[in-house]
Motif scaffolding. Structure first.
Motif, short mmCIF file in Angstrom:
data_model
loop_
_atom_site.label_atom_id
_atom_site.label_comp_id
_atom_site.label_asym_id
_atom_site.label_seq_id
_atom_site.Cartn_x
_atom_site.Cartn_y
_atom_site.Cartn_z
N ASP A 72 18.00 -13.78 36.29
CA ASP A 72 17.88 -15.14 36.80
C ASP A 72 16.98 -15.99 35.91
OD1 ASP A 72 18.77 -16.53 39.50
OD2 ASP A 72 16.85 -17.35 38.88
N PRO A 73 17.47 -16.26 34.69
CA PRO A 73 16.65 -17.09 33.79
C PRO A 73 16.47 -18.49 34.36
CG PRO A 73 18.85 -16.74 32.88
CD PRO A 73 18.78 -15.91 34.13
N ASN A 74 15.39 -19.12 33.93
CA ASN A 74 15.09 -20.45 34.46
C ASN A 74 15.03 -21.45 33.32
OD1 ASN A 74 14.07 -22.70 35.69
ND2 ASN A 74 11.98 -21.88 35.89
N PRO A 75 16.11 -22.23 33.17
CA PRO A 75 16.11 -23.19 32.05
C PRO A 75 15.06 -24.29 32.22
CG PRO A 75 18.10 -23.43 33.42
CD PRO A 75 17.32 -22.29 33.99
N GLY A 76 14.49 -24.39 33.41
CA GLY A 76 13.63 -25.54 33.69
C GLY A 76 12.15 -25.33 33.48
N TRP A 77 11.71 -24.18 32.93
CA TRP A 77 10.26 -24.01 32.73
C TRP A 77 9.70 -25.20 31.97
CZ3 TRP A 77 8.35 -20.78 35.91
CH2 TRP A 77 8.89 -19.52 36.15
N SER A 78 8.59 -25.73 32.45
CA SER A 78 8.06 -26.95 31.85
C SER A 78 7.35 -26.67 30.53
CB SER A 78 7.09 -27.63 32.81
OG SER A 78 5.95 -26.82 33.00
N HIS A 79 6.70 -25.49 30.43
CA HIS A 79 5.90 -25.17 29.25
C HIS A 79 6.23 -23.76 28.77
CE1 HIS A 79 3.57 -28.50 30.83
NE2 HIS A 79 2.93 -28.55 29.68
N ARG A 80 5.78 -23.47 27.57
CA ARG A 80 5.95 -22.10 27.07
C ARG A 80 5.26 -21.13 28.02
NH1 ARG A 80 3.81 -21.30 21.23
NH2 ARG A 80 5.56 -22.63 20.71
N PHE A 81 4.06 -21.50 28.50
CA PHE A 81 3.35 -20.70 29.50
C PHE A 81 3.22 -21.57 30.74
CE2 PHE A 81 1.91 -19.50 25.26
CZ PHE A 81 2.16 -18.13 25.26
#
Ligand code: NAP
Length: 490
Positions: A72-81
């Motif tokens: 379930d990858p999340n294309p929406g992560w706002s930052h690298r961390f």
């Protein structure tokens, strides 16, 4: 226990904990065709460590595209961390989409599990009883706050809390904040609150090496590309996994590796180049090797600690008083808020839950010296009871999501033996655990964790409790159980 038409056994499961590993267990059990399970969660909300740790500045130091479920990858992560709140929202979203939530009993702590007549009898804090064939302990690692044994903690008249129990009703703006500790948590808090508070005193017992690490945001274009081209996202995850393993995970288990030298050089250059005042620089310089303690990564800690309203206090703490902290030189550091960023009791695992295995063997007795588990998942004489991110696992130097996924796939292969009728009870043998323990203790000598520092990796003998080999080796061990290491009882 029911039997299906094909003669296969059905099994009922209890999953303990609705954090990252518990949610994963529910999803994977369903996928494997096991639909009879309950998740017991002592809190009122899922999320585990991300529910509990809400301190300012919290983020995960594993890249977010790696710290996500592989399925379930999340294309929406706002930052690298990504920040902790985003990670918490991710788990809540996954649990909702995979319909995990209806299986969770919130507000029910499992207080006792006893293995009787081939099944586990569970008792919860609410007095509920349950009987299951398998228990999956997804109870977390860094979970029990370590409250330091400092005189006078109760005398403090300001607000006082552990970093994992952050009190968001306490205002910070314009106030004098004290933070005890210099681990990842204290460093993140310092970087985040420094511009808001009137003064910040960081009470350092031991300095830490700081790995500089930028945390760039993903642009809208990048996020769109991840959404539209899932293969790119999946490639990114694979690349991150490989790079993380090669450059960090495998380095810490080989203290003499060139990658370890690169980490040390980067930390040293960070200190030399970014801390201007020579006196402060020496106070911040550790006298042990980088990554001996869990490596702290930060883009902004040295900037923060050099601001005019920050003070690094290296004088030992004498006691806490009503108005603040008295250090050994007699000075009173007046504070409005005192944060204990003093870490966790990493040797507790699923305790204080009582676990009573075969023949009345109590976990507290089995673990009287220290917690131990064969390949981190199974304990002799505690059959049909498996742990995710249990003792001796690759904690601290891998993405714990990757670890839990591999462990669960391994555990499901053991459970499959039960379903196929090959056994009713399965647990690691004493001999297998003893051999594993001896091998990992020997291998630990080559790790950077044993190069002369105090850390939560070390057990009561000073031996690192964590997996001392490479990630590849872990992956290989988890690919298929070696049944010679298990006791199967029909
Ligand atoms: P920690 O690394 O265990 O650090 C605890 C700090 O408290 C240390 O500086 C320790 O000093 C100090 N301390 C403990 N007892 C003390 C006492 N009696 N007097 C004075 N100082 C005392 O805890 P943490 O920072 O909460 O981090 C725990 C782990 O959580 C990390 O190692 C990491 O694995 C994980 N974590 C990760 C992230 C991230 O992803 N960025 C963020 C937070 C936490 P000594 O060093 O002298 O013992």
């Amino acid at each position: 226990m029911a039997t299906t038409d094909e003669g296969r056994r059905n099994a009922r499961f209890a999953i303990i904990g609705a954090g990252m590993s518990g949610i994963l267990s529910a999803i994977k059990l369903c996928e494997a065709g096991f639909s009879d399970f309950t998740i017991y969660e002592k809190a009122e909300r899922l999320g585990g460590t991300w529910r509990e740790n809400t301190y300012p500045g919290i983020a995960c130091d594993v890249p977010s595209h790696l710290y996500s479920y592989s399925f379930d990858p999340n294309p929406g992560w706002s930052h690298r961390f990504a920040p902790g709140s985003e990670i918490q929202a991710y788990f809540e979203d996954v649990a909702r989409r995979y319909e995990v939530e209806p299986s969770i009993r919130f507000g029910e702590e499992v207080v006792r599990c006893e293995f009787v007549d081939g099944r586990w009898r569970l008792e919860t804090s609410e007095g509920r009883r349950d009987e299951v064939d398998f228990v999956i302990a997804a109870t977390g690692v860094l979970h029990h706050p370590n409250i330091p044994d400092i005189e006078g903690l109760d005398d403090f008249e300001g607000a006082l809390f552990h970093s994992a129990r952050w009190d968001h009703d306490v205002p910070l703006a314009g106030r004098r904040i004290g933070v005890i500790g210099t681990g990842s948590t204290a460093v993140q808090i310092t970087g985040d609150v420094i511009d808001e508070v009137a003064a910040l005193s960081l009470f350092q017992r031991t300095p830490q090496w700081i790995m500089p690490q930028e945390n760039p945001p993903y642009t809208d274009e990048e996020k769109r590309a991840f959404r539209e081209h899932p293969e790119e996202l999946s490639q990114l995850r694979d690349d991150l996994s490989r790079l993380f393993a090669e450059n960090f995970s495998n380095a810490v288990v080989d203290a003499d590796s060139p990658q370890m030298k690169m980490i040390e050089d980067a930390c040293r250059a960070n200190l030399e180049n970014n801390v201007k005042d020579p006196e402060l620089r020496e106070k911040l310089r550790p006298d042990y090797r980088a990554a001996c303690k869990r490596l702290v990564v930060s883009p902004d800690f040295y900037d923060a600690i050099q601001k005019p309203n920050a003070e690094l206090v290296t004088e030992p703490i004498e006691r806490v008083e009503a108005a603040g902290i008295r250090t050994r030189d007699g000075r009173l550091h007046e504070l409005d808020v005192l944060v204990l960023a003093t870490g966790f009791r990493a040797d507790q695992f699923m305790r204080p839950m009582q676990v009573i295995g075969r023949g009345g063997r109590k976990l507290d007795e089995i673990w009287a010296d220290r917690p131990a588990a064969y390949l981190s998942v199974s304990i002799p004489d505690v059959p049909n009871f498996f742990m995710l991110n249990g003792p001796n696992g690759p904690v601290g130097n891998f993405s714990l999501i990757e670890v839990a996924e591999l462990q669960l796939a391994y555990i499901l292969q053991l459970v499959e033996l039960h379903r196929a009728g090959a056994c009713r009870e399965i647990s690691a043998s004493e001999a297998a655990l003893a051999e594993f323990d001896a091998q990992r203790t020997e291998a630990a000598k080559s790790t950077v964790w044993m190069t002369g520092c105090r850390s939560w990796y070390l057990d009561s003998r000073g031996i690192p409790a964590a997996w001392p080999w490479t990630f590849d080796r872990f992956r290989k061990e988890m690919a298929a159980p070696d049944l010679a290491a298990y006791e199967l009882v029909e």
